[in-house]
Design an enzyme around this catalytic site. Structure first.
Site, PDB file in Angstrom:
ATOM      1  N   ARG A 123       0.830  -1.279  -0.016  1.00  0.00           N
ATOM      2  CA  ARG A 123       0.003  -0.011   0.053  1.00  0.00           C
ATOM      3  C   ARG A 123       0.966   1.229   0.131  1.00  0.00           C
ATOM      4  O   ARG A 123       2.032   1.111   0.683  1.00  0.00           O
ATOM      5  CB  ARG A 123      -0.903  -0.124   1.260  1.00  0.00           C
ATOM      6  CG  ARG A 123      -2.084  -0.909   1.149  1.00  0.00           C
ATOM      7  CD  ARG A 123      -3.133  -0.731  -0.015  1.00  0.00           C
ATOM      8  NE  ARG A 123      -4.436  -1.309   0.216  1.00  0.00           N
ATOM      9  CZ  ARG A 123      -4.569  -2.420  -0.766  1.00  0.00           C
ATOM     10  NH1 ARG A 123      -3.430  -2.860  -1.543  1.00  0.00           N
ATOM     11  NH2 ARG A 123      -5.577  -3.200  -0.600  1.00  0.00           N
ATOM     12  N   GLU A 154      -2.933   8.172  -3.969  1.00  0.00           N
ATOM     13  CA  GLU A 154      -3.049   7.244  -5.268  1.00  0.00           C
ATOM     14  C   GLU A 154      -4.329   7.778  -5.607  1.00  0.00           C
ATOM     15  O   GLU A 154      -5.412   7.676  -4.846  1.00  0.00           O
ATOM     16  CB  GLU A 154      -2.867   6.003  -4.525  1.00  0.00           C
ATOM     17  CG  GLU A 154      -2.933   4.865  -5.631  1.00  0.00           C
ATOM     18  CD  GLU A 154      -2.994   3.676  -5.267  1.00  0.00           C
ATOM     19  OE1 GLU A 154      -1.717   3.336  -4.545  1.00  0.00           O
ATOM     20  OE2 GLU A 154      -3.711   2.646  -5.636  1.00  0.00           O
ATOM     21  N   HIS A 182      -1.155   0.565  -9.797  1.00  0.00           N
ATOM     22  CA  HIS A 182      -2.065  -0.441  -8.911  1.00  0.00           C
ATOM     23  C   HIS A 182      -2.521  -1.867  -9.736  1.00  0.00           C
ATOM     24  O   HIS A 182      -3.794  -1.763  -9.494  1.00  0.00           O
ATOM     25  CB  HIS A 182      -3.093   0.216  -8.094  1.00  0.00           C
ATOM     26  CG  HIS A 182      -2.953  -0.411  -6.795  1.00  0.00           C
ATOM     27  ND1 HIS A 182      -3.551   0.054  -5.581  1.00  0.00           N
ATOM     28  CD2 HIS A 182      -3.082  -1.883  -6.453  1.00  0.00           C
ATOM     29  CE1 HIS A 182      -3.675  -0.690  -4.434  1.00  0.00           C
ATOM     30  NE2 HIS A 182      -3.572  -1.944  -5.298  1.00  0.00           N
TER      31      HIS A 182
END
Ligand code: GLV
Length: 326
Positions: free
Chosen positions: A241, A270, A289
């Site tokens: 993460r 993000e 991602h």
């Protein structure tokens, strides 16, 4: 006209057809079909009368949202990580929460290793060089990278994905160090890894790959002090993460040559804005991602999320559960 007695659910993104068809067999789904997350007001408005919610890691599922959904019995996350969900709040309200562990392990490990290799061997820079028409001859010193075989890999977080990365590293003859909250002696033997302190891992590894959950204890885990310990040639890979790494410290370390490069599937913030400083650095490789993004794995994840939803709506424990509200 007969009124359907099937429970209603809200699905926050378009699902693969097979998963969507399966949903209709046991519920009446409504969905948000855009590429980005539903705005919080839209999400709140749509869950008010729903018994189930199928969501993604980009949706914020907090206590306030749960309080606007008095009929909600199950939250089914289509991802393994669930730091976007306030699980204690769900448990307190008797709402079951599920995720999709296991099915994305190998696919995610594939991408972690792919990022490691791409950064080590400057694959993206090489492709850009050719596309730009700059390839004139074979060059003895052109785009020199570093070896993967025989190098030292440091795995931070030796869970399912960390172990899958270790298995790949074994095939490349890498020396494997790992750090975790708990030592895993059986796994050490299986994958040939050595348990070390985080400091030792950071100072000895040629490649540091992160595989921890995001929690209060891992938020900002890699900051200035940790980057300082790394070798000037070391490559940091993050498929966990974004907030596990302190972005400002990483930018400084990459700019000053404190570390060699970073290869990131996840970032903080993000998504990363197109004009973010990180994207201007030649030694930062960033992808959006996509670690679990193979067609087969994403379908399996969606089917698992549907399975969890079905169980929760029927008042049964979820097959892939992250809480136990009853
Ligand atoms: C992806 O990041 C996931 O948690 O499934």
């Amino acid at each position: 006209m007969a009124v359907s007695t099937k429970p209603t659910v809200y699905v926050t993104r378009h699902l693969p057809d097979e998963a969507w068809k399966r949903l209709w067999e046991f519920c009446r789904p409504a969905s948000w079909d855009f590429e980005y997350s539903p705005p919080s007001a839209v999400l709140r408005e749509n869950v008010t009368d729903k018994a189930g919610l199928l969501c993604l890691l980009t949706d914020t599922i907090d206590a306030e949202l749960m309080d606007s959904a008095p009929l909600l019995r199950v939250i089914s996350q289509c991802a393994v990580g669930y730091d976007n969900i306030d699980v204690p709040a769900a448990t307190l309200r008797g709402i079951r929460v599920g995720n999709t562990p296991g099915v994305l392990t190998e696919t995610t490990a594939d991408l972690a290793f792919c990022l490691l290799m791409a950064a080590a061997r400057r694959v993206v820079e090489g492709a850009e060089y050719v596309k730009a028409g700059r390839w004139q001859t074979w060059g003895l010193t052109l785009l020199l990278g570093q070896d993967v075989h025989g190098a030292t890999l440091g795995i931070v977080g030796m869970g399912r994905i960390g172990a899958a990365v270790a298995r790949r590293a074994g095939g490349f003859g890498m020396r494997i160090l790992y750090h975790d909250r708990v030592r895993k002696p059986a796994l050490e033997v299986q994958v040939g890894a050595t348990f070390v302190s985080l400091d030792r891992l950071l100072s000895e590894a040629d490649y540091v790959t992160l595989h921890v959950d995001l929690s209060a204890s891992t938020q900002g885990l890699i900051g200035e002090a940790e980057l300082d310990l790394m070798k000037p040639t070391a490559i940091l890979i993050n498929t966990s993460r974004g907030p596990v790494v302190q972005t400002a410290a990483l930018v400084t370390a990459l700019k000053s040559g404190k570390i060699g490069a970073a290869a990131l599937d996840v970032t903080d913030p993000e998504p990363l804005p197109g004009d973010h400083e990180l994207l201007g650095l030649p030694n930062a490789l960033v992808v959006p991602h996509i670690a679990s993004a193979s067609s087969a794995t994403r379908l399996r994840m969606a089917m698992m999320a549907v399975e969890n939803l079905e169980a929760g709506l029927a008042g049964r424990p979820l097959p892939y559960s992250v809480n136990a509200p009853d």
